[in-house]
Design an enzyme around this catalytic site. Structure first.
Site, mmCIF file in Angstrom:
data_model
loop_
_atom_site.group_PDB
_atom_site.id
_atom_site.type_symbol
_atom_site.label_atom_id
_atom_site.label_comp_id
_atom_site.label_asym_id
_atom_site.label_seq_id
_atom_site.Cartn_x
_atom_site.Cartn_y
_atom_site.Cartn_z
ATOM 1 N N GLU A 271 -10.702 -20.275 1.997
ATOM 2 C CA GLU A 271 -11.487 -21.305 2.791
ATOM 3 C C GLU A 271 -12.097 -22.352 1.679
ATOM 4 O OE1 GLU A 271 -12.161 -18.110 3.082
ATOM 5 O OE2 GLU A 271 -14.267 -17.825 3.353
ATOM 6 N N ASN A 272 -12.091 -22.267 0.196
ATOM 7 C CA ASN A 272 -12.730 -22.947 -0.841
ATOM 8 C C ASN A 272 -13.198 -24.239 -0.062
ATOM 9 O OD1 ASN A 272 -11.700 -20.844 -2.665
ATOM 10 N ND2 ASN A 272 -9.843 -21.992 -2.136
ATOM 11 N N HIS A 304 -8.597 -21.277 11.268
ATOM 12 C CA HIS A 304 -9.555 -20.292 10.557
ATOM 13 C C HIS A 304 -10.177 -20.634 9.432
ATOM 14 C CE1 HIS A 304 -10.984 -16.131 9.964
ATOM 15 N NE2 HIS A 304 -10.762 -16.608 8.711
ATOM 16 N N GLU A 305 -9.399 -21.277 8.290
ATOM 17 C CA GLU A 305 -10.077 -21.664 7.081
ATOM 18 C C GLU A 305 -10.925 -23.118 7.370
ATOM 19 O OE1 GLU A 305 -9.701 -19.315 5.258
ATOM 20 O OE2 GLU A 305 -8.034 -18.300 5.967
ATOM 21 N N HIS A 308 -14.259 -21.976 8.535
ATOM 22 C CA HIS A 308 -15.133 -21.346 7.760
ATOM 23 C C HIS A 308 -16.166 -22.616 7.158
ATOM 24 C CE1 HIS A 308 -14.398 -17.187 7.383
ATOM 25 N NE2 HIS A 308 -13.206 -17.269 6.915
ATOM 26 N N GLU A 327 -16.453 -13.374 8.553
ATOM 27 C CA GLU A 327 -15.144 -13.285 9.106
ATOM 28 C C GLU A 327 -14.982 -13.003 10.698
ATOM 29 O OE1 GLU A 327 -12.866 -14.571 7.582
ATOM 30 O OE2 GLU A 327 -13.656 -14.226 5.408
HETATM 31 N N1 B3K Z 1 -11.902 -15.278 3.039
HETATM 32 C C1 B3K Z 1 -10.592 -15.244 2.718
HETATM 33 C C2 B3K Z 1 -10.151 -13.988 2.541
HETATM 34 C C3 B3K Z 1 -10.694 -13.415 0.936
HETATM 35 C C4 B3K Z 1 -9.979 -11.940 0.823
HETATM 36 C C5 B3K Z 1 -10.427 -11.617 -0.635
HETATM 37 N N2 B3K Z 1 -9.890 -10.246 -1.013
HETATM 38 C C6 B3K Z 1 -9.592 -15.565 3.921
HETATM 39 C C7 B3K Z 1 -10.058 -15.503 5.133
HETATM 40 O O1 B3K Z 1 -10.505 -14.870 5.633
HETATM 41 O O2 B3K Z 1 -10.131 -16.760 5.677
HETATM 42 ZN ZN ZN Z 2 -11.734 -15.819 6.979
#
Ligand code: B3K
Ligand code: ZN
Length: 873
Positions: A271-272, A304-305, A308, A327
Site C-alpha cells: 500500500e505505499n 484492501h491496498e 490502507h 491489517e
Molecule cells: N502491508 C502489506 C504486507 C507487507 C508484508 C511485509 N512482510 C500488504 C497488505 O497487507 O496490504
Molecule cells: Zn494490508
C-alpha cells in the site's frame, strides 16, 4: 548462511525515537549493479544522546552533517560507528541539523525482494516491514514519520518511467542519455511506505473525481502489451474509492494514484502512499487467462491496498506489535466491500472458510500467537492469518456489539483524532469508548490471548413447562507460553427456530434473532415458551458472529432437523459442513464404510433448494479440506481423511447426477462478464465439474468440457477434475494446457499448481526440474511447493516421508535466496504434532534436517518455534 535465530523484540520495551525527522530528501542514481542513494534528513533532537540509524547491506560512501545554518561538512570517522545493522552518530548536535549520507546498493543481486530490487529488468521496491534500511540509513520504524522529496535519475532508454510516492514535480533530460524525475509526498509517512519504480511499462490511464470534486489521475503500469488486462483492476480501484467515500466518508488525498504490477513479489501487494506495488497476479486478468476467483481476488486486494490509505498510511502503527491495527481493520474493510459488491452471505462463508483453514490451524499449533503479540523474533513472520483474519473478526465483533452507527461514530473519532499519527490498539479503542461511553477492557483480551475459544452447548427441553434450558461454557486451550486463559466476551447471534421457516418467541422476547454475549466461563439461558408450544430449535453463532468453535452434543438427526429449520444462510451451510465433517471422520476411521444415504440425500436436497442462488449452492457442495479435519481428531491421518473425502464426494456426485448433467448441458453465460451475477453461475458449473472429477467414470465428459471451455474458470476446473480423476485424458489435457499457455507465466503458475496440488510427490520432483521452474520467482515457487505442502496434505504428509523429501531441497534453496519466502514455506509444517505417528516422525526428522542444513534467521524462527513449541502450554 547465518543460522542464529534473531533476538526477540518486546512490546514492553517500546521507547519513542529521540529525534524527529522533519523532512527527507532522497536522490537515486539508478544502475542495476550499483545504485547510488543520497539521503538528506532534516533532524530535530528531542533530547541528548547518540543517534541510531538502521542500515543493512549498504556501502557507505560518505557522511556529512550541518548544524542549522551551517554548510554540510564531512564528519570524522570517530564521530560515528557503522556495523552490520546500522550506524550510530555518537554525539549529534543538540539543536536541529541536516544529516547527509551517500550509499551504494546492488538491486541486481537483491534476491530477498526486500528494499530496492530488479524484477523483469525494472527497478522496484518493497519496504514493509524493514526493507527501507536496505536502501538508506534511516530510523526504520513506523513511528518515525516524515515528508519525502525524491529525485530519480536513470538511463532514459531503458527506464523511461520514473515513479515514486506523491505527485510528480520537475522532470527532464540529462547528459549521456539519462533523465530525471522528481516526486513530492507532503503527507508524513514512515519509511516502510516509501516506493520507487523505474522501467518501461504500458500504462492504463483513467481518472476519478472525489466526492468534493477533486480530480485524481489514475495509472496502472504493467508489462508491455498487458494494459487491457488491467481493466478490471482499474474498475475495482474506482469502485473502492467511491465505497470508502460512501461507507466511511474517506476521500483520496493526492492528485495521483498509481499501481505498478511486478512479477517477482513476496506477497499480494503493498500500500505505499500513492504508489501501490502489486504482484502481477493481482492486477492482470481477462476471461481467457484468469478465473472468477482471480477476478474476485483482484477486486478485494485492490480495495484492501486502497483502503490502507486511511487505515495504515495516514494513521499508522506506533510499532509492529500493533500490526493488526492496520491489517485487521483493513481486512475488515475489504471484506465488507466485497460483500457489498457481491453476495454478503456467500462472502461471509468464504471468509470463514479461509479463517478456519488458516487461522484456526495456526491457533491450534506451535505457531499460535495473539492478535497483538507482546514479543517477536522476526517481524516478517508476523504477517499471519491471526493478525489479518482474526484481527478482522475482532473488528467485526466490536461492530456487532455496538451497532453500525456507534461503529461509524468511533471510526470518525479515530480519523479525526489520530490523522497523521502512529498509534496503538489502546488509542483505537479509546475512540470507541468516547463514542459509546462503554469500557472495552474485557473485549481487548481478545487481542492478548492466543487460541480459539471453544463453546460447549448443552440443551434441555422440558415439554411439561415448555422450557428450553441452554448451558453455555467457554474455554480456550493453552498455547505456547499462555497456559491459563481468561474468558473473553463472545457475541453469539442467536435465534429460536420454529421449524417452519420462521422464529419462535420466548416469554419477554420477540420472535426474532437476538445477540447474547457470553462474557464469563459459563452461563445458563432459559427460554420459556407458551404452554403447549413445540420444542424450538436453537440457532447459534449466526453469520459466524464470533470466531469460536462450537461443540454441540447433537445427533445426526437433530443436526439435520436444525439445518432444515435454519433461517440464517451461514448456519444452513455450516450445519451441513458440521455433518459432512463428522461423516468424513467416521469414514476415515473405518467405523462406517459407505456414506450415509440420508446425509447424501440431505446435501442433494439443500443444493437443489438453492439452485436459484448458484454461488450459495456451489458452497453447499463443498467438502472441508483435509487440513480443517486435522483439528477435529488426533492423531490425524491425512491419507485416510483424503480417501474418505473422495468417497463422500463421489456419492454426492451420484446424488446430483441429474442436476449436474442439466446444468452443464446449458451454455456458460456469454458474453463473459466478471461481475457477481455471472460468476455465481460459473461457480456452480465449476463445483459440478469438480464433482464429476470425483466420479471416476466421467472422463469423456470432462475431456469434452475441457476442450470446449469458453473461459479460464471452466478450463481450469476441467483440468483440475481431469487431474483428480487421474484417468485417460489427464496427460493429454495437461500437455495441451502447457502448449497453449507456455508464454503466459501467470497461467503457467496454474498449470504447476494443479499438478502439485492434486498430484504426487513424484509430480513435484518432476515440476521442480521443469525448465520453467524458477527459484527466484515467488509465484512459481509457491505454485509448486505451497500448493503441494499446503493443499495436497495426503501426499505431503505421506507416512513414508516421501512428500517431505520431495520439497526439502527446494525449500532450502528458496530460503537461501529469499528468507521471507523460505520462512513462509516452512509454516507448512506447523501441524506436524497432530499427525499419525509415522508421518509425525518423518515430519520432525525433515524439520531437523532443514535446521541442520542451515536456514535463514526468518526460517529458523519458524523451524524452532515449530519444533520447540508444545501446544499443551
Ligand atoms: N502491508 C502489506 C504486507 C507487507 C508484508 C511485509 N512482510 C500488504 C497488505 O497487507 O496490504
Ligand atoms: Zn494490508
Amino acid at each position: 548462511m547465518r543460522t542464529e535465530t534473531p533476538v526477540a523484540v518486546k512490546l514492553a520495551e517500546y521507547k519513542p525515537y529521540p529525534f524527529s525527522i522533519d523532512e527527507v530528501r532522497l536522490e537515486f542514481r539508478l544502475v542495476p549493479a550499483s545504485t547510488q542513494v543520497r539521503a538528506t534528513l532534516k533532524v530535530t533532537p528531542a533530547g541528548n544522546g547518540p543517534m541510531r540509524l538502521d542500515g543493512e547491506s549498504l556501502q557507505l560512501k560518505s557522511i556529512r552533517l550541518a548544524p542549522e545554518g551551517s554548510p554540510l561538512a564531512d564528519i570524522g570517522s570517530d564521530a560515528f560507528t557503522a556495523d552490520e545493522h546500522g550506524l550510530t552518530l555518537h554525539t549529534p548536535p543538540a539543536g536541529p541539523f541536516l544529516l547527509e549520507t551517500v550509499v551504494e546498493i546492488s538491486p541486481e543481486t537483491n534476491s530477498a525482494l526486500s528494499g530496492l530490487y530488479m524484477s523483469g529488468g525494472r527497478f522496484c521496491t518493497q519496504c514493509e516491514a524493514v526493507g527501507f534500511r536496505r536502501i538508506t540509513f534511516y530510523p526504520d520504524r513506523p513511528d518515525v514519520m516524515s515528508s519525502f522529496k525524491v529525485r530519480i535519475e536513470a538511463e532514459k532508454a531503458a527506464y523511461p518511467y520514473l515513479l515514486s510516492n506523491g505527485t510528480p514535480g520537475e522532470a527532464g533530460d540529462m547528459d549521456g542519455g539519462w533523465h530525471f524525475a522528481e516526486w513530492d509526498d507532503p503527507h508524513k509517512k514512515p519509511g516502510y511506505l516509501f516506493a520507487l519504480c523505474a522501467g518501461d511499462y504500458d500504462v492504463l490511464r483513467d481518472s476519478f473525481t472525489t466526492a468534493s470534486g477533486a480530480h485524481v489521475d489514475l495509472g496502472i503500469y504493467v508489462d508491455k502489451g498487458e494494459a487491457p488486462r488491467a481493466a478490471w483492476a482499474m474498475d475495482s480501484l474506482k469502485r473502492s474509492m467511491r465505497w470508502d467515500e460512501e461507507t466511511y466518508g474517506r476521500e483520496y488525498d493526492l492528485g495521483v494514484f498509481n499501481i505498478v504490477a511486478v512479477r517477482d513479489f513476496n506477497f499480494g501487494a503493498m500500500e505505499n502512499k500513492g504508489l501501490n506495488i502489486f504482484n502481477s497476479a493481482y492486477v492482470l486478468a481477462d476471461e481467457s487467462t484468469a478465473t472468477d476467483a482471480d477476478f474476485e481476488a483482484i477486486e478485494s486486494i485492490v480495495a484492501h491496498e486502497y483502503f490502507h490509505n486511511w487505515t495504515g498510511n495516514r494513521i499508522t502503527c506506533r510499532d509492529w506489535f500493533q500490526l493488526c491495527l492496520k491489517e485487521g481493520l483493513t481486512v475488515f474493510r475489504d471484506q465488507n466491500f466485497s460483500a457489498d459488491m457481491r453476495s454478503r452471505p456467500v462472502q461471509r462463508i468464504k471468509d470463514v472458510i479461509k479463517l478456519r483453514a488458516r487461522q484456526f490451524a495456526e491457533d491450534a499449533g506451535p505457531l499460535a500467537h495473539s492478535v497483538r503479540p507482546d514479543t517477536y523474533a522476526s517481524i516478517d513472520n508476523l504477517y499471519t492469518s491471526t493478525v489479518y483474519e482474526k484481527g478482522s473478526e475482532l473488528i467485526g465483533m466490536l461492530r456487532r456489539q455496538i451497532g453500525p452507527e456507534s461503529f461509524r461514530k468511533g471510526m470518525d473519532i479515530y480519523f479525526e483524532r489520530h490523522d497523521g499519527q502512529a498509534v496503538t490498539i489502546e488509542d483505537y479503542y479509546a475512540c470507541f469508548e468516547a463514542a459509546t461511553g462503554k469500557d472495552f477492557s474485557q473485549f481487548r483480551r481478545w487481542y492478548v490471548q492466543a487460541g480459539t475459544p471453544e463453546i460447549t452447548v448443552e440443551e434441555n427441553w422440558d415439554a411439561a413447562s415448555a422450557t428450553l434450558t441452554v448451558k453455555l461454557a467457554q474455554s480456550t486451550r493453552p498455547t505456547n507460553g499462555q497456559p491459563v486463559k481468561k474468558p473473553v466476551p463472545v457475541p453469539l447471534l442467536s435465534a429460536l427456530l420454529d421449524g417452519k421457516g420462521g422464529h419462535a418467541a420466548a416469554e419477554g422476547q420477540a420472535a426474532e434473532p437476538f445477540l447474547y454475549v457470553l462474557d464469563r466461563e459459563s452461563a445458563e439461558l432459559v427460554f420459556k415458551l407458551p404452554a403447549g408450544a413445540p420444542r424450538p430449535l436453537l440457532s447459534l453463532n449466526r453469520d459466524f458472529s464470533a470466531p469460536v468453535r462450537l461443540k454441540r452434543m447433537l445427533s445426526r438427526d437433530d443436526r439435520l432437523a436444525l439445518v432444515r429449520a435454519e433461517t440464517d444462510p451461514f448456519n444452513t451451510w455450516d450445519g451441513l459442513q458440521a455433518l459432512i465433517k463428522e461423516e468424513i471422520l467416521t469414514l476415515a476411521d473405518g467405523s462406517q464404510t459407505v456414506p450415509d444415504t440420508a446425509l447424501v440425500a440431505a446435501i442433494g436436497e439443500a443444493v437443489r433448494g438453492a439452485l436459484q442462488d448458484p454461488a450459495f449452492a456451489a458452497l453447499l457442495t463443498r467438502l472441508p479440506d483435509v487440513g480443517e479435519l486435522f483439528l477435529e481428531r488426533e492423531p490425524a491421518d491425512a491419507v485416510a481423511l483424503a480417501a474418505a473425502r473422495r468417497k463422500l464426494q463421489a456419492s454426492i456426485a451420484v446424488e446430483l447426477a441429474a442436476e449436474i448433467a442439466d446444468t452443464l448441458a446449458q451454455a456458460s453465460p456469454a458474453p463473459y462478464n466478471p461481475g457477481a451475477e455471472q460468476a455465481s453461475v460459473r461457480a456452480l458449473r465449476s463445483a459440478f465439474i469438480m464433482l464429476l472429477g470425483g466420479r471416476g467414470d466421467a472422463a469423456d465428459m470432462l475431456a469434452e468440457l475441457y476442450r470446449n471451455a469458453p473461459n479460464m474458470t471452466e478450463q481450469l476446473s476441467a483440468l483440475r477434475a481431469l487431474t483428480v480423476s487421474a484417468g485417460p485424458g489427464r496427460e493429454e489435457a495437461l500437455a495441451d494446457f502447457e502448449a497453449q499457455w507456455k508464454s503466459n507465466a501467470l497461467v503457467m503458475d496454474k498449470w504447476f499448481s494443479v499438478q502439485a496440488g492434486l498430484g504426487s510427490a513424484e509430480d513435484v520432483r518432476r515440476l521442480v526440474t521443469h525448465p520453467d521452474f524458477d527459484l527466484r520467482n515467488p509465484n512459481r515457487v509457491r505454485s509448486v511447493i505451497a500448493a503441494f505442502a499446503m493443499q495436497n496434505l495426503a501426499a505431503f504428509h505421506a507416512p513414508d516421508g516421501s512428500g517431505y523429501r520431495a520439497v526439502e531441497e527446494t525449500i532450502l534453496a528458496a530460503d537461501k535466496a529469499n528468507p521471507a519466502l523460505g520462512a513462509r514455506l516452512l509454516t507448512a509444517f506447523e501441524q506436524w504434532r497432530l499427525l499419525e505417528p509415522k508421518a509425525r516422525a518423518e515430519a520432525e526428522a525433515c524439520l531437523r534436517r532443514l535446521v541442520a542444513a542451515g536456514l535463514s534467521p526468518n526460517a529458523m524462527d519458524i523451524a524452532h518455534r515449530a519444533l520447540d513449541g508444545d501446544t499443551k502450554g
